[in-house]
Design a protein around this motif. Structure first.
Motif, PDB file in Angstrom:
ATOM      1  N   UNK A  99       0.830  -1.207   0.000  1.00 43.98           N
ATOM      2  CA  UNK A  99       0.000   0.000   0.000  1.00 43.98           C
ATOM      3  C   UNK A  99       0.865   1.258   0.000  1.00 43.98           C
ATOM      4  N   UNK A 100       1.923   1.253   0.785  1.00 48.05           N
ATOM      5  CA  UNK A 100       2.822   2.415   0.811  1.00 48.05           C
ATOM      6  C   UNK A 100       3.449   2.654  -0.565  1.00 48.05           C
ATOM      7  N   UNK A 101       3.858   1.566  -1.207  1.00 50.65           N
ATOM      8  CA  UNK A 101       4.497   1.699  -2.517  1.00 50.65           C
ATOM      9  C   UNK A 101       3.519   2.225  -3.565  1.00 50.65           C
ATOM     10  N   UNK A 117       2.963   5.915  -2.959  1.00 48.46           N
ATOM     11  CA  UNK A 117       4.099   6.714  -3.430  1.00 48.46           C
ATOM     12  C   UNK A 117       4.038   6.913  -4.940  1.00 48.46           C
ATOM     13  N   UNK A 118       3.720   5.858  -5.660  1.00 43.51           N
ATOM     14  CA  UNK A 118       3.670   5.953  -7.122  1.00 43.51           C
ATOM     15  C   UNK A 118       2.549   6.871  -7.595  1.00 43.51           C
ATOM     16  N   UNK A 135      -7.958  -6.578 -16.084  1.00 46.82           N
ATOM     17  CA  UNK A 135      -7.434  -6.587 -17.454  1.00 46.82           C
ATOM     18  C   UNK A 135      -6.079  -5.905 -17.542  1.00 46.82           C
ATOM     19  N   UNK A 136      -5.888  -4.834 -16.779  1.00 42.95           N
ATOM     20  CA  UNK A 136      -4.606  -4.136 -16.795  1.00 42.95           C
ATOM     21  C   UNK A 136      -3.490  -5.024 -16.267  1.00 42.95           C
ATOM     22  N   UNK A 137      -3.759  -5.728 -15.161  1.00 46.21           N
ATOM     23  CA  UNK A 137      -2.737  -6.590 -14.567  1.00 46.21           C
ATOM     24  C   UNK A 137      -2.393  -7.750 -15.490  1.00 46.21           C
ATOM     25  N   UNK A 138      -3.406  -8.410 -16.020  1.00 48.50           N
ATOM     26  CA  UNK A 138      -3.147  -9.578 -16.866  1.00 48.50           C
ATOM     27  C   UNK A 138      -2.546  -9.189 -18.217  1.00 48.50           C
ATOM     28  N   UNK A 151      -0.395  -2.286  -9.896  1.00 46.77           N
ATOM     29  CA  UNK A 151      -1.599  -1.663  -9.354  1.00 46.77           C
ATOM     30  C   UNK A 151      -1.652  -0.176  -9.675  1.00 46.77           C
ATOM     31  N   UNK A 152      -0.522   0.499  -9.637  1.00 49.19           N
ATOM     32  CA  UNK A 152      -0.517   1.920  -9.954  1.00 49.19           C
ATOM     33  C   UNK A 152      -0.985   2.159 -11.388  1.00 49.19           C
ATOM     34  N   UNK A 153      -0.489   1.358 -12.307  1.00 53.30           N
ATOM     35  CA  UNK A 153      -0.923   1.480 -13.708  1.00 53.30           C
ATOM     36  C   UNK A 153      -2.415   1.190 -13.827  1.00 53.30           C
ATOM     37  N   UNK A 154      -2.872   0.141 -13.151  1.00 48.20           N
ATOM     38  CA  UNK A 154      -4.283  -0.240 -13.225  1.00 48.20           C
ATOM     39  C   UNK A 154      -5.188   0.853 -12.665  1.00 48.20           C
ATOM     40  N   UNK A 155      -4.790   1.448 -11.540  1.00 52.31           N
ATOM     41  CA  UNK A 155      -5.627   2.489 -10.947  1.00 52.31           C
ATOM     42  C   UNK A 155      -5.611   3.763 -11.789  1.00 52.31           C
TER      43      UNK A 155
END
Length: 258
Positions: A69-71, A74-75, A185-188, A246-250
């Motif tokens: 979560x911290x990482x 930060x991103x 979909x972003x993660x996969x 996760x940062x890209x997906x969000x």
């Protein structure tokens, strides 16, 4: 307060504060939450009567969830709320009067200090642990216009009873399926070798969850509860990988709402 600073709220005596803010002043459009970040036990409860080492297992906290979560925060330069007490003292992602709020047994482990609690003892845990976190969530949505909220958790690959879980991550939703699908979909797409599923290994329930039914859905936010298997975040390299995923997906989710 600077972005790198954390603010502690609601400390009682020498016990740690129940809530820690990361990037508290961020005006980002997304609010992050990690309800099972900590392992703390109030001093007056000693060790809850647990067997040695039990608090370090997945029953005591979401292993690796705080680092992840911290990482991610930060991103995204996003605000993050961490909850410092063990889920065995009080589970802050459960309605405070539900049976799962203060578990008497977790994954076959009996929690002696939680057996037969009277209403006064339950209310004391709620007022000192649950209420400050709930207030922080409310505050997080008042500090800036937010269009999304995400709760970050981890789960264990194998419970004492039950089959081995084959998923590397699960994206949980109830009414906001488009957001969950976008994240999946972003993660996969980024790593097709990963096994990511919708609503596994848990599902969002009105009487079993708090953040999504009580905060995200009523506000009409894009949201989901993100569960990553804890064997996926054992090392710094793994944490960095999942934080980037996760940062890209969000960001993808936020881009859809502009």
């Amino acid at each position: 307060m600077g972005d790198a600073e954390a603010r502690h709220v609601g400390a009682v005596h020498n016990d740690p504060a129940p809530v820690e803010w990361i990037n508290a002043d961020s005006q980002a459009e997304v609010l992050l939450l990690c309800e099972h970040a900590g392992q703390a036990i109030p001093s007056h409860l000693y060790d809850l009567g647990l067997p040695k080492g039990a608090i370090d297992r997945h029953i005591g906290w979401d292993i690796g969830a705080e680092k992840l979560a911290r990482a991610v925060a930060e991103k995204l330069d996003a605000p993050l709320i961490l909850q410092r007490y063990s889920r065995l003292v009080l589970d802050c992602n459960r309605p405070p009067h539900s049976a799962g709020s203060i578990p008497e047994v977790s994954d076959t482990v009996v929690i002696p200090a939680n057996q037969g609690l009277d209403p006064k003892a339950r209310a004391q845990r709620q007022s000192t642990i649950f209420d400050p976190l709930n207030d922080a969530i409310q505050d997080g949505f008042l500090r800036a216009p937010r269009r999304a909220g995400f709760s970050i958790h981890t789960f264990t690959r194998q419970m004492q009873l039950g089959e081995r879980r084959t998923w590397d991550a699960g994206i949980l939703c109830r009414r906001d399926l488009p957001t969950a699908q976008t994240i999946l979909e972003s993660i996969t797409r980024a790593d097709p070798a990963l096994t990511v599923a919708l609503n596994e290994p848990y599902q969002i329930e009105e009487d079993g969850d708090w953040f999504i039914p009580q905060h995200a859905e009523p506000r009409g936010l894009r949201h989901s509860l993100i569960e990553v298997c804890n064997d996926q975040v054992e090392t710094e390299v793994q944490v960095e990988k999942w934080a980037e995923l996760l940062a890209v997906a969000l960001r993808d989710v936020l881009a859809q709402t502009r």
